[in-house]
Design a protein around this motif. Structure first.
Motif, PDB file in Angstrom:
ATOM      1  N   THR A 114      -1.234  -4.333  12.968  1.00  0.00           N
ATOM      2  CA  THR A 114      -1.653  -5.445  12.104  1.00  0.00           C
ATOM      3  C   THR A 114      -2.193  -4.922  10.779  1.00  0.00           C
ATOM      4  N   ARG A 115      -2.933  -3.803  10.822  1.00  0.00           N
ATOM      5  CA  ARG A 115      -3.435  -3.229   9.571  1.00  0.00           C
ATOM      6  C   ARG A 115      -2.285  -2.718   8.706  1.00  0.00           C
ATOM      7  N   LEU A 116      -1.319  -2.062   9.356  1.00  0.00           N
ATOM      8  CA  LEU A 116      -0.172  -1.568   8.592  1.00  0.00           C
ATOM      9  C   LEU A 116       0.572  -2.729   7.930  1.00  0.00           C
ATOM     10  N   ALA A 117       0.840  -3.783   8.689  1.00  0.00           N
ATOM     11  CA  ALA A 117       1.536  -4.932   8.111  1.00  0.00           C
ATOM     12  C   ALA A 117       0.713  -5.584   7.003  1.00  0.00           C
ATOM     13  N   ALA A 118      -0.612  -5.587   7.155  1.00  0.00           N
ATOM     14  CA  ALA A 118      -1.473  -6.199   6.143  1.00  0.00           C
ATOM     15  C   ALA A 118      -1.417  -5.452   4.815  1.00  0.00           C
ATOM     16  N   TRP A 119      -1.139  -4.140   4.864  1.00  0.00           N
ATOM     17  CA  TRP A 119      -1.027  -3.379   3.620  1.00  0.00           C
ATOM     18  C   TRP A 119       0.142  -3.870   2.766  1.00  0.00           C
ATOM     19  N   SER A 120       1.092  -4.568   3.348  1.00  0.00           N
ATOM     20  CA  SER A 120       2.232  -5.054   2.563  1.00  0.00           C
ATOM     21  C   SER A 120       1.785  -6.055   1.501  1.00  0.00           C
ATOM     22  N   ILE A 121       0.668  -6.750   1.737  1.00  0.00           N
ATOM     23  CA  ILE A 121       0.217  -7.767   0.779  1.00  0.00           C
ATOM     24  C   ILE A 121      -0.284  -7.131  -0.516  1.00  0.00           C
ATOM     25  N   PRO A 122      -1.202  -6.123  -0.478  1.00  0.00           N
ATOM     26  CA  PRO A 122      -1.572  -5.462  -1.740  1.00  0.00           C
ATOM     27  C   PRO A 122      -0.386  -4.834  -2.463  1.00  0.00           C
ATOM     28  N   TYR A 123       0.535  -4.230  -1.700  1.00  0.00           N
ATOM     29  CA  TYR A 123       1.698  -3.628  -2.348  1.00  0.00           C
ATOM     30  C   TYR A 123       2.590  -4.688  -2.983  1.00  0.00           C
ATOM     31  N   LEU A 124       2.657  -5.854  -2.358  1.00  0.00           N
ATOM     32  CA  LEU A 124       3.446  -6.936  -2.946  1.00  0.00           C
ATOM     33  C   LEU A 124       2.807  -7.429  -4.245  1.00  0.00           C
ATOM     34  N   LEU A 125       1.479  -7.485  -4.285  1.00  0.00           N
ATOM     35  CA  LEU A 125       0.793  -7.876  -5.515  1.00  0.00           C
ATOM     36  C   LEU A 125       0.992  -6.836  -6.610  1.00  0.00           C
ATOM     37  N   LEU A 126       0.991  -5.561  -6.230  1.00  0.00           N
ATOM     38  CA  LEU A 126       1.212  -4.499  -7.208  1.00  0.00           C
ATOM     39  C   LEU A 126       2.590  -4.604  -7.846  1.00  0.00           C
ATOM     40  N   ALA A 127       3.549  -5.207  -7.119  1.00  0.00           N
ATOM     41  CA  ALA A 127       4.905  -5.345  -7.640  1.00  0.00           C
ATOM     42  C   ALA A 127       4.955  -6.190  -8.906  1.00  0.00           C
ATOM     43  N   VAL A 128       3.907  -6.951  -9.220  1.00  0.00           N
ATOM     44  CA  VAL A 128       3.864  -7.720 -10.464  1.00  0.00           C
ATOM     45  C   VAL A 128       3.904  -6.774 -11.659  1.00  0.00           C
ATOM     46  N   TRP A 129       3.320  -5.587 -11.512  1.00  0.00           N
ATOM     47  CA  TRP A 129       3.285  -4.609 -12.595  1.00  0.00           C
ATOM     48  C   TRP A 129       4.299  -3.472 -12.411  1.00  0.00           C
ATOM     49  N   TRP A 130       4.679  -3.208 -11.147  1.00  0.00           N
ATOM     50  CA  TRP A 130       5.554  -2.058 -10.863  1.00  0.00           C
ATOM     51  C   TRP A 130       6.490  -2.461  -9.731  1.00  0.00           C
ATOM     52  N   TRP A 131       7.739  -2.820 -10.057  1.00  0.00           N
ATOM     53  CA  TRP A 131       8.630  -3.455  -9.091  1.00  0.00           C
ATOM     54  C   TRP A 131       8.941  -2.595  -7.862  1.00  0.00           C
ATOM     55  N   PRO A 132       8.986  -1.241  -7.919  1.00  0.00           N
ATOM     56  CA  PRO A 132       9.262  -0.492  -6.680  1.00  0.00           C
ATOM     57  C   PRO A 132       8.262  -0.763  -5.562  1.00  0.00           C
ATOM     58  N   SER A 133       7.077  -1.275  -5.931  1.00  0.00           N
ATOM     59  CA  SER A 133       6.087  -1.595  -4.910  1.00  0.00           C
ATOM     60  C   SER A 133       6.581  -2.695  -3.970  1.00  0.00           C
ATOM     61  N   ALA A 134       7.492  -3.566  -4.455  1.00  0.00           N
ATOM     62  CA  ALA A 134       8.046  -4.611  -3.590  1.00  0.00           C
ATOM     63  C   ALA A 134       8.879  -4.000  -2.470  1.00  0.00           C
ATOM     64  N   VAL A 135       9.585  -2.919  -2.784  1.00  0.00           N
ATOM     65  CA  VAL A 135      10.360  -2.216  -1.756  1.00  0.00           C
ATOM     66  C   VAL A 135       9.414  -1.613  -0.718  1.00  0.00           C
ATOM     67  N   LEU A 136       8.337  -1.004  -1.197  1.00  0.00           N
ATOM     68  CA  LEU A 136       7.341  -0.454  -0.274  1.00  0.00           C
ATOM     69  C   LEU A 136       6.731  -1.553   0.592  1.00  0.00           C
ATOM     70  N   ALA A 137       6.420  -2.703  -0.015  1.00  0.00           N
ATOM     71  CA  ALA A 137       5.813  -3.806   0.738  1.00  0.00           C
ATOM     72  C   ALA A 137       6.750  -4.295   1.842  1.00  0.00           C
ATOM     73  N   THR A 138       8.029  -4.428   1.526  1.00  0.00           N
ATOM     74  CA  THR A 138       8.997  -4.889   2.527  1.00  0.00           C
ATOM     75  C   THR A 138       9.119  -3.894   3.673  1.00  0.00           C
ATOM     76  N   THR A 139       9.190  -2.616   3.330  1.00  0.00           N
ATOM     77  CA  THR A 139       9.295  -1.576   4.361  1.00  0.00           C
ATOM     78  C   THR A 139       8.066  -1.563   5.258  1.00  0.00           C
ATOM     79  N   ILE A 140       6.894  -1.642   4.650  1.00  0.00           N
ATOM     80  CA  ILE A 140       5.645  -1.633   5.424  1.00  0.00           C
ATOM     81  C   ILE A 140       5.579  -2.838   6.356  1.00  0.00           C
ATOM     82  N   ALA A 141       5.975  -4.019   5.844  1.00  0.00           N
ATOM     83  CA  ALA A 141       5.934  -5.225   6.679  1.00  0.00           C
ATOM     84  C   ALA A 141       6.883  -5.111   7.867  1.00  0.00           C
ATOM     85  N   LEU A 142       8.080  -4.596   7.640  1.00  0.00           N
ATOM     86  CA  LEU A 142       9.058  -4.472   8.724  1.00  0.00           C
ATOM     87  C   LEU A 142       8.601  -3.463   9.773  1.00  0.00           C
ATOM     88  N   VAL A 143       8.116  -2.318   9.327  1.00  0.00           N
ATOM     89  CA  VAL A 143       7.654  -1.298  10.275  1.00  0.00           C
ATOM     90  C   VAL A 143       6.437  -1.802  11.053  1.00  0.00           C
TER      91      VAL A 143
END
Length: 302
Positions: A217-246
């Protein structure tokens, strides 16, 4: 079984600090690079060199304050993620709140249709297999291996007909229902008492499974900050998706093991619970009449 064991350990917040440091580092780097220059590391190096040559950046006090600020930011991120992990657990395991309820119902119906279709295919395979064993070979005959494959396919959707938007919610519910239907025992009421009488080795196994689920649950929750970071740096969206899936895959595996262990604890120690409560234990497994008696005793009229 609305609860999945002991709550998260207090050390969980400290465990998020290294991950928080990684996030803070990527957040600083990502905001410095931006969308257009997302891969240009030399740009980031020049920015850091410029900052390091600033006269104020070379004083011990500024260096110390910067290090403290980074550490506090990492701990703050960890605290936020710890709270988001609780939200993740709620979304994974329970019916969704009002703002998401409509989408949750649509998702539940979609999962139910898939489960029913998979069940019909499995029923047909069972009938064909029985006819084949009787010497008949109907068109499209399926053997035992095909039947096992179809059964696994249905179980990947849900062990019982879906009533939740997520697999995890239905996995927890199916454990409650299986224990209630087979033993007449309300697991929500019985679980705290059962926890007190099972051996320490069993509690350790259950704690370990719960710890893996909490980590997921903590790992999946990290996808939310990374998704917010994607507003400034789009590769973070890829990281957020990967973290959520794993995180989701790990959460499914962990809750599946926890539920299997919880149900096994009822199978093995249900009679001990009855005896500890001073109720008739009988011989062999707990009978539905005994389970209903235990449930009535534990609920105390509620």
């Amino acid at each position: 079984m609305s609860s999945t064991g002991d709550g998260p350990e207090p050390q969980a917040l400290l465990a998020t600090v290294p991950t928080g440091l990684l996030f803070v580092t990527l957040a600083v780097a990502g905001t410095a690079l931006g969308h257009r220059r997302w891969y240009e590391l030399p740009v980031l190096v020049r920015e850091l060199d410029t900052l390091a040559r600033h006269p104020g950046a070379q004083t011990p006090g500024i260096v110390l304050l910067t290090a403290i600020a980074v550490l506090v930011a990492a701990m703050g991120c960890g605290l936020v993620v710890q709270m988001l992990a609780g939200v993740t657990h709620q979304l994974w395991s329970q019916l969704w709140p009002a703002p998401l309820r409509g989408f949750g119902r649509l998702l539940t119906r979609w999962r139910a249709r898939r489960w029913i279709a998979a069940g019909r295919a499995l029923d047909l395979a069972w009938r064909n297999t029985a006819r084949g064993q009787a010497g008949q070979r109907p068109p499209g005959f399926l053997g035992t291996e095909d039947t096992a494959r179809l059964n696994a396919l249905r179980n990947r959707i849900s062990l019982t007909e879906p009533r939740h938007p997520t697999w995890i919610g239905d996995r927890i519910r199916s454990t409650d229902n299986r224990v209630l239907h087979h033993y007449g025992l309300d697991l929500d009421s019985a679980w705290p008492r059962l926890w007190l009488i099972v051996p320490s080795e069993t509690r350790s196994e259950l704690r370990s499974a719960r710890a893996r689920y909490d980590a997921a649950t903590r790992l999946a929750a990290w996808s939310i900050p990374y998704l917010l970071l994607a507003v400034w740096w789009w590769p973070s969206a890829v990281l957020a998706t990967t973290i959520a899936l794993v995180g989701g895959r790990r959460g499914r595996a962990a809750i599946d093991r926890f539920c299997a262990l919880a149900e096994s604890a009822v199978d093995l120690y249900g009679r001990d619970l009855s005896a500890a409560l001073g109720l008739p234990a009988g011989d062999g497994a707990v009978q539905p009449e005994t389970g209903q008696l235990i449930t009535a005793h534990l609920r105390k009229g509620t």
